[in-house]
Design a protein around this motif. Structure first.
Motif, mmCIF file in Angstrom:
data_model
loop_
_atom_site.group_PDB
_atom_site.id
_atom_site.type_symbol
_atom_site.label_atom_id
_atom_site.label_comp_id
_atom_site.label_asym_id
_atom_site.label_seq_id
_atom_site.Cartn_x
_atom_site.Cartn_y
_atom_site.Cartn_z
ATOM 1 N N MET A 115 46.819 37.763 44.603
ATOM 2 C CA MET A 115 45.929 36.829 43.920
ATOM 3 C C MET A 115 45.739 37.254 42.468
ATOM 4 S SD MET A 115 42.924 36.233 46.799
ATOM 5 C CE MET A 115 42.067 37.727 46.369
ATOM 6 N N ARG A 116 45.558 36.275 41.602
ATOM 7 C CA ARG A 116 45.154 36.546 40.221
ATOM 8 C C ARG A 116 43.727 36.068 40.093
ATOM 9 N NH1 ARG A 116 45.839 33.870 34.793
ATOM 10 N NH2 ARG A 116 46.457 32.053 35.993
ATOM 11 N N VAL A 117 42.842 36.999 39.744
ATOM 12 C CA VAL A 117 41.405 36.734 39.707
ATOM 13 C C VAL A 117 40.908 36.902 38.272
ATOM 14 C CG1 VAL A 117 39.149 37.531 40.543
ATOM 15 C CG2 VAL A 117 41.126 37.511 42.089
ATOM 16 N N ALA A 118 40.057 35.993 37.822
ATOM 17 C CA ALA A 118 39.418 36.078 36.507
ATOM 18 C C ALA A 118 37.968 36.497 36.693
ATOM 19 C CB ALA A 118 39.471 34.727 35.799
ATOM 20 N N SER A 119 37.493 37.349 35.787
ATOM 21 C CA SER A 119 36.113 37.823 35.864
ATOM 22 C C SER A 119 35.616 38.152 34.458
ATOM 23 C CB SER A 119 36.039 39.061 36.758
ATOM 24 O OG SER A 119 34.701 39.459 36.933
ATOM 25 N N LEU A 120 34.303 38.146 34.292
ATOM 26 C CA LEU A 120 33.717 38.468 32.992
ATOM 27 C C LEU A 120 33.637 39.966 32.735
ATOM 28 C CD1 LEU A 120 30.896 35.789 32.802
ATOM 29 C CD2 LEU A 120 33.059 35.839 31.540
ATOM 30 N N SER A 121 33.662 40.759 33.813
ATOM 31 C CA SER A 121 33.581 42.219 33.672
ATOM 32 C C SER A 121 34.043 42.862 34.967
ATOM 33 C CB SER A 121 32.138 42.641 33.377
ATOM 34 O OG SER A 121 31.321 42.388 34.521
ATOM 35 N N MET A 122 34.225 44.182 34.923
ATOM 36 C CA MET A 122 34.593 44.895 36.149
ATOM 37 C C MET A 122 33.446 44.849 37.154
ATOM 38 S SD MET A 122 37.685 45.687 36.275
ATOM 39 C CE MET A 122 37.637 46.646 37.781
ATOM 40 N N ALA A 123 32.213 44.919 36.664
ATOM 41 C CA ALA A 123 31.058 44.839 37.576
ATOM 42 C C ALA A 123 31.025 43.475 38.261
ATOM 43 C CB ALA A 123 29.764 45.101 36.806
ATOM 44 N N ALA A 124 31.276 42.417 37.503
ATOM 45 C CA ALA A 124 31.297 41.075 38.093
ATOM 46 C C ALA A 124 32.453 40.939 39.083
ATOM 47 C CB ALA A 124 31.401 40.022 36.993
ATOM 48 N N TYR A 125 33.596 41.552 38.766
ATOM 49 C CA TYR A 125 34.731 41.534 39.683
ATOM 50 C C TYR A 125 34.373 42.233 40.992
ATOM 51 C CZ TYR A 125 38.987 42.983 41.994
ATOM 52 O OH TYR A 125 39.937 43.234 42.966
ATOM 53 N N GLN A 126 33.727 43.387 40.894
ATOM 54 C CA GLN A 126 33.346 44.121 42.105
ATOM 55 C C GLN A 126 32.379 43.305 42.951
ATOM 56 O OE1 GLN A 126 34.873 46.924 43.155
ATOM 57 N NE2 GLN A 126 33.765 46.528 45.042
ATOM 58 N N ASP A 127 31.417 42.642 42.314
ATOM 59 C CA ASP A 127 30.497 41.761 43.047
ATOM 60 C C ASP A 127 31.274 40.642 43.744
ATOM 61 O OD1 ASP A 127 28.343 43.269 42.187
ATOM 62 O OD2 ASP A 127 27.763 41.851 40.603
ATOM 63 N N PHE A 128 32.233 40.067 43.024
ATOM 64 C CA PHE A 128 33.056 38.995 43.593
ATOM 65 C C PHE A 128 33.796 39.489 44.829
ATOM 66 C CE2 PHE A 128 37.421 37.430 43.886
ATOM 67 C CZ PHE A 128 37.166 36.141 44.311
ATOM 68 N N MET A 129 34.433 40.661 44.726
ATOM 69 C CA MET A 129 35.200 41.184 45.850
ATOM 70 C C MET A 129 34.300 41.507 47.043
ATOM 71 S SD MET A 129 38.373 40.871 45.378
ATOM 72 C CE MET A 129 38.811 41.621 46.937
ATOM 73 N N GLU A 130 33.121 42.040 46.782
ATOM 74 C CA GLU A 130 32.191 42.308 47.885
ATOM 75 C C GLU A 130 31.802 41.005 48.579
ATOM 76 O OE1 GLU A 130 29.046 44.673 46.192
ATOM 77 O OE2 GLU A 130 30.410 46.373 45.829
ATOM 78 N N GLY A 131 31.584 39.951 47.802
ATOM 79 C CA GLY A 131 31.290 38.644 48.385
ATOM 80 C C GLY A 131 32.463 38.102 49.189
ATOM 81 N N LEU A 132 33.667 38.319 48.689
ATOM 82 C CA LEU A 132 34.864 37.875 49.400
ATOM 83 C C LEU A 132 35.001 38.608 50.732
ATOM 84 C CD1 LEU A 132 37.099 35.829 48.595
ATOM 85 C CD2 LEU A 132 38.472 37.774 47.872
ATOM 86 N N LEU A 133 34.704 39.893 50.731
ATOM 87 C CA LEU A 133 34.760 40.667 51.972
ATOM 88 C C LEU A 133 33.688 40.202 52.964
ATOM 89 C CD1 LEU A 133 35.420 44.215 50.490
ATOM 90 C CD2 LEU A 133 37.049 42.798 51.774
ATOM 91 N N ARG A 134 32.503 39.875 52.455
ATOM 92 C CA ARG A 134 31.420 39.392 53.332
ATOM 93 C C ARG A 134 31.698 37.992 53.879
ATOM 94 N NH1 ARG A 134 28.210 41.821 49.379
ATOM 95 N NH2 ARG A 134 27.891 39.833 48.344
ATOM 96 N N ALA A 135 32.613 37.259 53.260
ATOM 97 C CA ALA A 135 32.879 35.871 53.660
ATOM 98 C C ALA A 135 33.620 35.754 54.987
ATOM 99 C CB ALA A 135 33.665 35.157 52.557
ATOM 100 N N GLY A 136 34.047 36.873 55.560
ATOM 101 C CA GLY A 136 34.699 36.830 56.873
ATOM 102 C C GLY A 136 36.072 36.187 56.856
ATOM 103 N N LEU A 137 36.866 36.532 55.857
ATOM 104 C CA LEU A 137 38.196 35.932 55.731
ATOM 105 C C LEU A 137 39.283 36.758 56.407
ATOM 106 C CD1 LEU A 137 38.021 34.811 51.998
ATOM 107 C CD2 LEU A 137 37.324 33.588 54.046
ATOM 108 N N GLY A 138 38.905 37.848 57.048
ATOM 109 C CA GLY A 138 39.884 38.675 57.743
ATOM 110 C C GLY A 138 40.622 39.636 56.832
ATOM 111 N N ILE A 139 40.008 39.997 55.695
ATOM 112 C CA ILE A 139 40.651 40.941 54.785
ATOM 113 C C ILE A 139 40.466 42.351 55.337
ATOM 114 C CG2 ILE A 139 40.622 41.921 52.459
ATOM 115 C CD1 ILE A 139 39.633 39.177 51.460
ATOM 116 N N ASP A 140 41.570 43.020 55.593
ATOM 117 C CA ASP A 140 41.536 44.397 56.078
ATOM 118 C C ASP A 140 41.524 45.375 54.903
ATOM 119 O OD1 ASP A 140 41.698 46.559 57.945
ATOM 120 O OD2 ASP A 140 43.852 46.682 57.560
#
Length: 170
Positions: A115-140
């Protein structure tokens, strides 16, 4: 999932048109016709047919991330915890709802998706990824690769190989 479309047979005129609009999507139909050496009506008919066939998916403006707020881009390798078809479909459908994910490709090999992901900062990216992991998409697992500078981006599809396969040129 969409079925893989059958490729459309393109002739030399079609390839000329596609090459021209890849380089300049804002070209007028009159100028396009001149550039490819067709009448305006024939060129317009071919352009409509290429759009109707789905070869031309749309026209876009390419924006400068540095000038609109200094976004960062991260390439994210994703490995799913299960590899059943329904798990892949669930992931692929769910990520459509995340505007931060600009592109996502299914990959063969040690990872499942890139995936290519856009973010305003590394902190915002980390928040995004944590949300993606919480979304239950089966990411190992996921691996983040921070883009430090663009070297080549959004290049046109090289249609020269198609030209070489054509028989007589008009």
């Amino acid at each position: 999932m969409k079925a893989k479309p059958n490729p459309v047979r393109l002739d030399a005129w079609d390839i000329r048109i596609l090459s021209a609009i890849q380089s300049d999507g804002r070209i007028s139909k009159t100028e396009l016709a001149k550039r490819v050496h067709l009448s305006a009506s024939a060129c317009s008919d071919r352009l409509r047919a290429l759009e109707a066939a789905g070869i031309i998916e749309g026209f876009y403006a390419r924006l400068s991330p540095a000038l609109i707020g200094g976004m960062i881009f991260v390439m994210v390798e994703v490995v799913l915890d299960r590899h059943r078809l329904e798990d892949q479909r669930h992931f692929e459908l769910a990520i459509q709802e995340f505007p931060e994910i600009l592109d996502c490709w299914a990959i063969g090999g040690r990872i499942d998706y890139l995936m290519r992901v856009a973010s305003l900062s590394m902190a915002a990216y980390q928040d995004f990824m944590e949300g993606l992991l919480r979304a239950g998409l089966g990411i190992d697992q996921y691996y983040s690769l921070v883009v430090t500078k663009p070297v080549k981006a959004n290049a046109p599809i090289p249609l020269s190989a198609l030209r070489q396969r054509q028989t007589p040129k008009p």
